[in-house]
Design a protein around this motif. Structure first.
Motif: not given
Length: 344
Positions: A213-226
């Protein structure tokens, strides 16, 4: 200090958390100091301290020197009574860490699984530590103590490991998507090195390439985006033209030129959606020898003034464990995280 209202049980948990927060930040404190720093009444502080001592969450560390009156008793967190356990499994190993209430590492190891289930591993850890919270990194979509995983959109399996462990041990159990944990851990460690970066305003995407798989962990303005269904970052399901989803296209082993173009387009797509300052790429199937070509190709799709800094991750294992541990320690100190103002 914000005024909180609610049922007595919640208020008790919050006030206990405030007291432990003082002891965490100040190392030790007297009753009078706790009253001063928390704003809780003297009577309530006295009662809660007595209960916390009975529960072995705090201990007396002696008395201050007398200044003419009765000597004040001083208290500290009982670091031998509360530990968090964080871990994830790869093909052969269980990678784990235990932390005390102050967030200090007590033990950090990678051991051979050798057919041992996670339940057997956890039982073994309970024999050594008084574990008050468990964090587990998983490859899949997390939802309320369960996680779902699969290689296509219509054939996902469900595991209720989080619910089961929480009910069995009556402690918080945190499940976190592997890429979210890695992104969080990388951010924390990167910021330690780059002191000018503020975690509260950080915008970052960590893209991981593996054969499954290909996945991404995303942090926007210091918070995890779920996302609404915790599906954010599942990049393997991005459609690529008429060829199918991204993971299928990559598993068809495109030539280097095509590969560079595909990865650059993925980076450009992520950049257009969340506009991160940093895009980190890693994983065991990433063609690392092509990273400079990928960076150059990205210029074709991304305007110069909004081009993110592209960083190649050498080893995500420490980031993974650090991210899970951070979330697990928050859960263990659940009363503490309700505080919005730092104690002065």
């Amino acid at each position: 200090m914000n005024k909180l209202s609610g049922n007595p049980k919640i208020m008790k948990e919050v006030n206990s958390g405030l007291i432990k927060q003082v002891l965490k930040e100040k190392t030790t404190a007297t009753r009078a100091e706790i009253v001063k720093y928390t704003g809780i009444s003297t009577t309530t502080v006295r009662t809660l301290i007595e209960e916390l001592i009975i529960d072995k969450e705090i201990v007396s560390v002696g008395y201050d020197d007398s200044s003419g009156g009765r000597r004040a008793e001083r208290y500290a967190l009982n670091l031998r009574n509360r530990f968090s356990l964080s871990f994830y499994m790869d093909d052969r190993n269980i990678n784990y860490a235990t932390y005390n209430q102050l967030g200090d590492i007590v033990e950090k190891k990678s051991i051979k699984a050798e057919g041992k289930s996670i339940y057997e591993f956890i039982e073994d850890m309970f024999k050594v530590y008084k574990i008050k919270a468990i964090g587990i990194g998983v490859s899949g979509v997390v939802n309320k103590g369960n996680f779902f995983s699969g290689r296509n959109l219509n054939n996902w399996s469900k595991s209720n490991v989080g619910e089961y462990l929480s009910e069995k041990y009556n402690i918080p159990v945190i499940l976190e998507n592997d890429l979210n944990a890695i992104a969080l851990g990388f951010s924390m460690n990167y910021i330690k090195e780059m002191k000018e970066v503020d975690i509260n305003s950080l915008n970052l995407a960590y893209i991981n390439f593996t054969k499954i798989g290909v996945g991404a962990g995303i942090i926007a303005n210091g918070k995890l985006v779920r996302g609404e269904n915790n599906f954010a970052g599942e990049l393997g399901f991005i459609p690529i033209g008429t060829e199918g989803h991204l993971i299928k296209v990559l598993n068809n082993n495109p030539d280097d030129k095509s590969y560079v173009k595909i990865i650059a387009q993925v980076i450009a797509t992520v950049n257009c959606i969340i506009n991160p300052a940093f895009i980190v790429v890693g994983g065991d199937s990433l063609r690392r020898n092509l990273i400079e070509d990928i960076k150059e190709e990205c210029k074709t799709y991304v305007p110069n003034n909004i081009n993110p800094k592209i960083i190649m991750s050498e080893d995500s294992s420490d980031d993974y464990l650090d991210g899970i541990a951070y979330l697990t320690n928050e859960a263990m100190n659940s009363g503490i995280k309700l505080i919005k103002n730092e104690i002065k």
